[in-house]
Write an enzyme that holds these catalytic residues in place. Structure first.
Site, PDB file in Angstrom:
ATOM      1  CG  ASP A 240      -1.673   1.095   1.388  1.00 45.14           C
ATOM      2  OD1 ASP A 240      -2.364   1.478   0.531  1.00 45.14           O
ATOM      3  OD2 ASP A 240      -1.595   1.662   2.631  1.00 45.14           O
TER       4      ASP A 240
ATOM      5  CG  ASP B 253      -1.649   7.968   0.631  1.00 45.59           C
ATOM      6  OD1 ASP B 253      -1.161   8.999   0.741  1.00 45.59           O
ATOM      7  OD2 ASP B 253      -2.108   7.441  -0.421  1.00 45.59           O
TER       8      ASP B 253
ATOM      9  CB  THR C 233      -2.236   2.966  -3.966  1.00 47.39           C
ATOM     10  OG1 THR C 233      -2.614   4.045  -3.356  1.00 47.39           O
ATOM     11  CG2 THR C 233      -2.161   3.013  -5.570  1.00 47.39           C
ATOM     12  N   GLY C 234      -5.066   2.985  -2.959  1.00 51.88           N
ATOM     13  CA  GLY C 234      -6.483   3.635  -3.545  1.00 51.88           C
ATOM     14  C   GLY C 234      -6.302   5.008  -4.460  1.00 51.88           C
TER      15      GLY C 234
ATOM     16  CE  LYS D 215      -5.383  -0.881  -1.690  1.00 45.43           C
ATOM     17  NZ  LYS D 215      -4.455  -0.110  -0.627  1.00 45.43           N
TER      18      LYS D 215
ATOM     19  CG  ASP E 278      -2.444   2.194   6.567  1.00 43.23           C
ATOM     20  OD1 ASP E 278      -2.386   2.012   5.365  1.00 43.23           O
ATOM     21  OD2 ASP E 278      -2.889   3.289   6.897  1.00 43.23           O
TER      22      ASP E 278
ATOM     23  CG  ASN F 212      -7.683   1.129   1.253  1.00 44.21           C
ATOM     24  OD1 ASN F 212      -7.064   0.785   2.228  1.00 44.21           O
ATOM     25  ND2 ASN F 212      -7.372   1.912   0.327  1.00 44.21           N
TER      26      ASN F 212
END
Length: 288
Positions: free
Chosen positions: A7, A9, A41-42, A212, A235, A238
């Site tokens: 991930d 962020d 990632t989002g 993901k 973390d 998502n």
């Protein structure tokens, strides 16, 4: 391990939105030892690529929580758009609750109110950074629009009804926790979308197959690898699917306890080079 998926962020990126030198060197070390690296990632591809390029890392990108996967050369190899009617219902319900709504599409990001979004982010930052002035906070928030190509429209339905636009993700922010709870309650039975979150004040909506973990599984199919040969780091909610599905799921030290409970491994926080520590530990085990 054949693949490391991280991930961004709260994980690969520190609180300044940058990839630390230690994290970058650990990623490159793993790549040099024949282990593939990918970010999940989002963020959109464009927003994800900025810190990657700054750190000298070129890699495939699973963006928008698994909705669009890119090769190293930025070519799209898989995409899973939402049903337009489903997206319309979600956007409408969240707007009625007074939430800020963004549509992530093949034509960029669409929003109705820039000022509303600035107010939301400034309020969020003020709560956690009371020592920063409003002027400084607003400057930081303005950078958000440099990362994403945000187009502002009078009505989101304009974008939702455009036949040439595909909706990959809906991101919503709330001023109050009650708005989040009301939105989840109203939309939890929507079979055409999965609800996740990348922070305490937002909800993210994707096609149920745009997750993901599923995107990583799809990516490794052609290589003949299994998820047991994948290490993932994250973390937030998502990240849950990839943390649960991987053979080695690693929770960041800054992750919520519920996320840590999904994983067999835990590392330090994103501001303590947690990604580097997790990669080094894994490589050390392989050497033994």
């Amino acid at each position: 391990m054949k693949l490391i998926a991280s991930d961004m962020d709260g994980t690969l990126l520190n609180e300044n939105g940058e990839i630390s030198e230690a994290n970058a060197q650990a990623v490159k070390k793993a790549i040099n030892q024949g282990i593939e690296f990918i970010v999940a990632t989002g963020r959109s591809y464009q927003a994800a690529n900025i810190p990657l390029q700054a750190a000298g890392i070129t890699c495939p990108v699973i963006s928008l929580n698994g909705a669009v996967t890119y090769q190293e050369n930025a070519k799209i190899i898989n995409s899973i758009p939402m049903d337009k009617q489903v997206a319309s219902r979600i956007a409408d319900e969240c707007s009625k609750l007074g939430m800020y709504v963004e549509l992530f599409t093949n034509k960029g990001v669409f929003s109705e109110s820039r000022d509303h979004f600035l107010d939301v982010l400034v309020d969020i930052m003020r709560a956690s950074n009371p020592e920063i002035s409003d002027h400084e906070m607003r400057d930081i928030v303005e950078q958000r629009f440099q990362l994403e190509e945000v187009s502002f429209v009078e009505h989101l339905q304009t974008a939702l009804q455009d036949e040439d636009i595909e909706i990959y993700k809906i991101l919503t922010f709330a001023f109050e926790e009650s708005q989040l709870e009301d939105a989840k309650k109203k939309l939890r039975d929507e079979t055409g979308a999965v609800i996740t979150s990348s922070g305490e004040t937002n909800l993210e909506f994707n096609h149920p197959k745009a997750q993901k973990g599923l995107a990583i599984q799809k990516y490794i199919e052609n290589e003949g690898w299994s998820m047991e040969e994948v290490m993932t780091m994250g973390d937030n909610w998502n990240d849950a699917s990839m943390l649960e599905m991987a053979g080695r799921g690693v929770a960041m030290g800054n992750a919520a306890d519920q996320i840590k409970n999904l994983c067999q491994y835990e590392t330090t926080t994103n501001d303590q080079n947690g990604v580097a520590k997790a990669i080094e530990e894994m490589l050390d085990e392989l050497d033994k």
